[in-house]
Design a protein around this motif. Sequence first.
Motif, mmCIF file in Angstrom:
data_model
loop_
_atom_site.group_PDB
_atom_site.id
_atom_site.type_symbol
_atom_site.label_atom_id
_atom_site.label_comp_id
_atom_site.label_asym_id
_atom_site.label_seq_id
_atom_site.Cartn_x
_atom_site.Cartn_y
_atom_site.Cartn_z
ATOM 1 N N UNK A 176 0.836 -1.196 0.000
ATOM 2 C CA UNK A 176 0.000 0.000 0.000
ATOM 3 C C UNK A 176 0.873 1.249 0.000
ATOM 4 N N UNK A 177 0.388 2.304 -0.652
ATOM 5 C CA UNK A 177 -0.794 2.388 -1.523
ATOM 6 C C UNK A 177 -0.559 1.693 -2.856
ATOM 7 N N UNK A 178 -1.633 1.127 -3.395
ATOM 8 C CA UNK A 178 -1.540 0.325 -4.615
ATOM 9 C C UNK A 178 -2.638 0.771 -5.577
ATOM 10 N N UNK A 179 -2.311 0.782 -6.898
ATOM 11 C CA UNK A 179 -3.247 1.276 -7.905
ATOM 12 C C UNK A 179 -3.329 0.280 -9.058
ATOM 13 N N UNK A 180 -4.546 0.199 -9.632
ATOM 14 C CA UNK A 180 -4.790 -0.594 -10.831
ATOM 15 C C UNK A 180 -5.668 0.206 -11.781
ATOM 16 N N UNK A 181 -5.318 0.152 -13.079
ATOM 17 C CA UNK A 181 -6.046 0.876 -14.106
ATOM 18 C C UNK A 181 -6.822 -0.120 -14.964
ATOM 19 N N UNK A 182 -8.106 0.184 -15.210
ATOM 20 C CA UNK A 182 -8.976 -0.654 -16.027
ATOM 21 C C UNK A 182 -9.673 0.224 -17.073
ATOM 22 N N UNK A 183 -9.914 -0.379 -18.237
ATOM 23 C CA UNK A 183 -10.688 0.330 -19.256
ATOM 24 C C UNK A 183 -11.421 -0.671 -20.162
ATOM 25 N N UNK A 184 -12.745 -0.563 -20.200
ATOM 26 C CA UNK A 184 -13.592 -1.249 -21.163
ATOM 27 C C UNK A 184 -13.260 -2.702 -21.391
ATOM 28 N N UNK A 185 -13.249 -3.064 -22.682
ATOM 29 C CA UNK A 185 -12.997 -4.453 -23.069
ATOM 30 C C UNK A 185 -11.546 -4.853 -22.902
ATOM 31 N N UNK A 186 -10.655 -3.877 -22.719
ATOM 32 C CA UNK A 186 -9.242 -4.205 -22.519
ATOM 33 C C UNK A 186 -8.964 -4.765 -21.135
ATOM 34 N N UNK A 187 -9.836 -4.489 -20.192
ATOM 35 C CA UNK A 187 -9.637 -4.987 -18.837
ATOM 36 C C UNK A 187 -8.537 -4.226 -18.114
ATOM 37 N N UNK A 188 -7.704 -4.936 -17.414
ATOM 38 C CA UNK A 188 -6.638 -4.293 -16.644
ATOM 39 C C UNK A 188 -5.515 -3.838 -17.564
ATOM 40 N N UNK A 189 -5.162 -2.566 -17.408
ATOM 41 C CA UNK A 189 -4.115 -1.974 -18.233
ATOM 42 C C UNK A 189 -2.754 -2.017 -17.549
ATOM 43 N N UNK A 190 -2.700 -1.655 -16.280
ATOM 44 C CA UNK A 190 -1.434 -1.637 -15.545
ATOM 45 C C UNK A 190 -1.726 -1.659 -14.064
ATOM 46 N N UNK A 191 -0.718 -1.923 -13.292
ATOM 47 C CA UNK A 191 -0.803 -1.913 -11.839
ATOM 48 C C UNK A 191 0.561 -1.553 -11.272
ATOM 49 N N UNK A 192 0.582 -0.801 -10.193
ATOM 50 C CA UNK A 192 1.838 -0.349 -9.601
ATOM 51 C C UNK A 192 1.549 0.194 -8.210
ATOM 52 N N UNK A 202 2.451 7.700 -11.090
ATOM 53 C CA UNK A 202 0.998 7.760 -11.271
ATOM 54 C C UNK A 202 0.636 8.734 -12.389
ATOM 55 N N UNK A 203 1.301 9.870 -12.452
ATOM 56 C CA UNK A 203 1.008 10.862 -13.490
ATOM 57 C C UNK A 203 1.353 10.328 -14.871
ATOM 58 N N UNK A 204 2.454 9.584 -14.991
ATOM 59 C CA UNK A 204 2.829 9.009 -16.289
ATOM 60 C C UNK A 204 1.792 7.987 -16.756
ATOM 61 N N UNK A 205 1.336 7.143 -15.846
ATOM 62 C CA UNK A 205 0.313 6.159 -16.214
ATOM 63 C C UNK A 205 -1.000 6.848 -16.571
#
Length: 281
Positions: A176-192, A202-205
């Motif tokens: 922690x802290x932990x982040x995950x990015x999701x979008x539509x049909x692509x599902x999970x994009x990245x995690x860090x 975080x700003x770059x992602x």
Amino acid sequence: MAKVLGKANLFSACDYTQKKNQKGGGSLYSKRIPGFCCKTNRFTSLKMKSMALRCDFNGQRMVYLERKFVNKRRFHQVPIKAQIQTGLIGRTSKWWENGLQPNMKEVASAQDLADSLLNAGDKLVILDFFSPACGGCKALFPKICQLAKMNPDLQFLQVNYEEHKSMCYTLNVHVLPFFRFYRGAQGRLCQFSCTNATIQKFKDALAKHAIDRCSLGPAKGLDEKELSALAANKDLSFTYKPKPVGPNPNPVPAKEEILVSETCLNPKESEEKSLVGAGGG
């Protein structure tokens, strides 16, 4: 003199004629309790409220008094107690509730998490795993709120680690802290994982994945492995039915089928061979 009748706080009163006091010429009844007759102002020094009901009794008028003593300390304490019960006093706001934006939401359960990702459509959804006891989460939270305010088209989902430990373990979240990015049909994009010192990650992602895109097909949400793991966790009330697998439109033929197809490329040759074999027999 007033006389108490039984336990009902009843007082006998004298006749209500305009009698004068021998000393001062005043009326015999108390001015504070109108209609009550007594020789001395016995009850004037008492802090009470009275409620009188009059009736005739053997030619004399009776006054029924209900005494209600008022305690100053109790009178002043009642409003404070009421305010404490209603939550106006003594409630301290939590740090992860300060500065929340309209596009920020706290996840209530595993089912709520899965439904929120599926209903987001083509929006970029950011999962923010935090803990109330995490100093890094507390220091980073104001900047996350600022970024959420600058990007109103994004959806931020907060997952409280202390309240959903079992779900976080199932999703393999241990830092922690932990982040995950999701979008539509692509599902999970990245995690860090990032802190206040490494906020640039975080700003770059965000700059990479915040571009509006149209995905083909419905939103994917969590991976099938994660969904099946959540359904297998007995501590969570989460149900998941795997999607039925349809027939493959381009099936790969087996080796035996390939051999049979190669022998049947020239049907005339196969017929001649069969006739020769039959004549020789």
